[in-house]
Design an enzyme around this catalytic site. Structure first.
Site, PDB file in Angstrom:
ATOM      1  N   CYS A 129     -16.203  -1.657   7.188  1.00 28.02           N
ATOM      2  CA  CYS A 129     -17.394  -2.466   6.886  1.00 28.02           C
ATOM      3  C   CYS A 129     -16.950  -3.688   6.102  1.00 28.02           C
ATOM      4  O   CYS A 129     -16.106  -3.586   5.213  1.00 28.02           O
ATOM      5  CB  CYS A 129     -18.367  -1.621   6.068  1.00 28.02           C
ATOM      6  SG  CYS A 129     -19.750  -2.519   5.343  1.00 28.02           S
ATOM      7  N   CYS A 170     -17.657 -14.672 -10.829  1.00 25.33           N
ATOM      8  CA  CYS A 170     -18.785 -14.087 -10.086  1.00 25.33           C
ATOM      9  C   CYS A 170     -20.111 -14.522 -10.705  1.00 25.33           C
ATOM     10  O   CYS A 170     -21.129 -14.608 -10.009  1.00 25.33           O
ATOM     11  CB  CYS A 170     -18.706 -12.558 -10.113  1.00 25.33           C
ATOM     12  SG  CYS A 170     -17.567 -11.867  -8.902  1.00 25.33           S
ATOM     13  N   ASP A 185       0.826  -1.223   0.000  1.00 20.31           N
ATOM     14  CA  ASP A 185       0.000   0.000   0.000  1.00 20.31           C
ATOM     15  C   ASP A 185       0.848   1.256   0.000  1.00 20.31           C
ATOM     16  O   ASP A 185       0.355   2.310   0.391  1.00 20.31           O
ATOM     17  CB  ASP A 185      -0.841   0.069   1.311  1.00 20.31           C
ATOM     18  CG  ASP A 185      -2.184  -0.572   1.158  1.00 20.31           C
ATOM     19  OD1 ASP A 185      -2.469  -1.039   0.070  1.00 20.31           O
ATOM     20  OD2 ASP A 185      -2.925  -0.586   2.158  1.00 20.31           O
TER      21      ASP A 185
HETATM   22  S1  SF4 Z   1     -20.758 -11.681  -3.663  1.00 14.66           S
HETATM   23 FE1  SF4 Z   1     -19.949 -10.234  -5.182  1.00 14.66          FE
HETATM   24  S2  SF4 Z   1     -17.778 -10.705  -5.301  1.00 14.66           S
HETATM   25 FE2  SF4 Z   1     -18.766 -12.468  -4.338  1.00 14.66          FE
HETATM   26  S3  SF4 Z   1     -19.258 -13.877  -6.042  1.00 14.66           S
HETATM   27 FE3  SF4 Z   1     -21.055 -12.600  -5.680  1.00 14.66          FE
HETATM   28  S4  SF4 Z   1     -20.798 -10.900  -7.125  1.00 14.66           S
HETATM   29 FE4  SF4 Z   1     -18.781 -11.869  -6.930  1.00 14.66          FE
HETATM   30  S1  SF4 Z   2     -20.459   0.090   2.460  1.00 15.44           S
HETATM   31 FE1  SF4 Z   2     -19.789  -1.929   3.132  1.00 15.44          FE
HETATM   32  S2  SF4 Z   2     -20.953  -3.323   1.859  1.00 15.44           S
HETATM   33 FE2  SF4 Z   2     -20.975  -1.334   0.845  1.00 15.44          FE
HETATM   34  S3  SF4 Z   2     -19.262  -1.341  -0.566  1.00 15.44           S
HETATM   35 FE3  SF4 Z   2     -18.560  -0.391   1.309  1.00 15.44          FE
HETATM   36  S4  SF4 Z   2     -17.653  -2.082   2.460  1.00 15.44           S
HETATM   37 FE4  SF4 Z   2     -18.941  -3.032   0.869  1.00 15.44          FE
END
Ligand code: SF4
Ligand code: SF4
Length: 348
Positions: free
Chosen positions: A239, A186, A132
């Site tokens: 989150c 996905c 990073d």
């Molecule tokens: S939850 Fe999101 S990242 Fe995971 S398989 Fe489903 S679409 Fe892909």
């Molecule tokens: S708010 Fe939480 S659930 Fe939504 S994109 Fe950000 S990390 Fe993912």
């Protein structure tokens, strides 16, 4: 090509590199050959739409990010290492994102990369580690290195380790056999998009940081916009909702890195009374420390506003007198919200 000081062939070197990395605790290792040109059209569009919010450093030298070799012209390979950081959360008020439950990963990963660099040096390589820290497009690089595909929530998804991966990179002058990017699997799943409390995943593979709870509770410097406060719920720092629901993440085992284990903290009400010193001593060496006290108190107020009870009101009333106007305003908001909830619960 850099001649290894050992007599190993590039594929023998890579195989031993993988063994070394695994011994250091990395679960996934992949290689990208350089020079490489990374697709940056998506990243440029994302910047143009302002979706990086206040993270202005991301917009510095965007063109350079497409050409990692500009960081080290003599580099011939990028080694990408992934370490599983999954940890169960403790029972407490206020959720902390799993990556931040224990010690700061930057130092942990950097130390491991340095050790890997020492081994690579013995093989004749000159090396530069990054966690990073450099202007690298980490996710496209990880994808190219075969670590995983970028899921619709934009997080790298490894078919066996899931998405709970810290990534580290080493640019090296050693020429190593490159890996292939994996197919995106996905499919028609949209769980991460559907679960997001703030609809921050505005389209598959497009995350608007301005709406994301991770951004709002960590990077965002000022008051949390009203429109997001309720949706933040009990998210105190970061989150994981879009990772928690991903079907590929359900098999993730616990991290082997004990320094990442969840640390206990006092209850939210007690922390509301803290001075700077308390905050810095408690969170020394953790990712939470860089938040600084006012943002921490801000976040506590939002969580208490959404989940607090009558017993939390006195502490919040005291915080409403806080010298920092942002903290005081968030405490006022929390008080009003708890009172509204209580009166709703008590109404016939
Ligand atoms: S939850 Fe999101 S990242 Fe995971 S398989 Fe489903 S679409 Fe892909
Ligand atoms: S708010 Fe939480 S659930 Fe939504 S994109 Fe950000 S990390 Fe993912």
């Amino acid at each position: 090509m850099s001649a290894p000081s050992s007599s190993l062939s590039p594929s023998e070197l890579k195989s031993q590199l993988i063994d070394q990395a695994r011994e250091l605790g990395f679960e996934s290792v992949g290689v990208v050959a350089v020079p490489v040109e990374l697709r940056q059209d998506y990243f440029m569009r994302w910047l143009e739409k302002g979706m990086h919010a206040e993270m202005r450093w991301m917009a510095n030298n965007p063109e350079r990010r497409a050409y990692p070799q500009q960081l080290m012209p003599e580099a011939r390979s990028i080694i990408v290492c992934g370490l599983n950081y999954y940890q169960p959360e403790l029972e407490r008020r206020g959720r902390i994102a799993k990556y931040a439950l224990g010690k700061d990963y930057h130092k942990i990963i950097y130390k491991k990369l340095k050790r890997l660099c020492a081994w690579l040096r013995d093989q004749g390589g000159q090396n530069r580690p990054y966690v990073d820290t450099g202007p690298l497009l980490e996710k496209p690089i990880a994808e190219q290195a075969g670590i995983g595909w970028q899921g619709k929530n934009t997080v790298i998804l490894n078919p066996t380790e899931g998405q709970w991966l810290f990534l580290g990179n080493i640019l090296t002058t050693l020429e190593l056999p490159a890996d292939q990017p994996p197919a995106n699997r996905c499919g028609s799943c949209t769980r991460c998009i559907d679960v997001c409390p703030t609809q921050a995943i505005v389209a598959p593979y497009e995350l608007d940081a301005r709406k994301c709870i991770s951004y709002l509770t960590i990077e965002h410097p000022g008051p949390i916009p009203m429109e997001f406060r309720e949706a933040i719920g009990d998210h105190l720092f970061g989150c994981d909702d879009c990772l928690d629901v991903c079907p590929w993440n359900r098999w993730a085992g616990e991290s082997r890195e004990t320094k990442l284990a969840a640390r206990p903290y006092p209850d939210l009400r007690e922390m509301l009374d803290w001075e700077d010193e308390h905050f810095h001593t408690t969170f020394e060496g953790t990712p939470i420390r860089r938040l600084k006290l006012p943002r921490w108190l801000r976040n506590i107020c939002v969580v208490l506003g959404n989940t607090g009870t009558l017993e939390d009101l006195p502490a919040l009333q005291k915080t409403a007198q806080h010298a920092d106007p942002m903290v005081a305003e968030h405490a006022e908001w929390a008080i009003t919200r708890i009172q509204q909830r209580l009166s709703h619960e008590n109404s016939p």
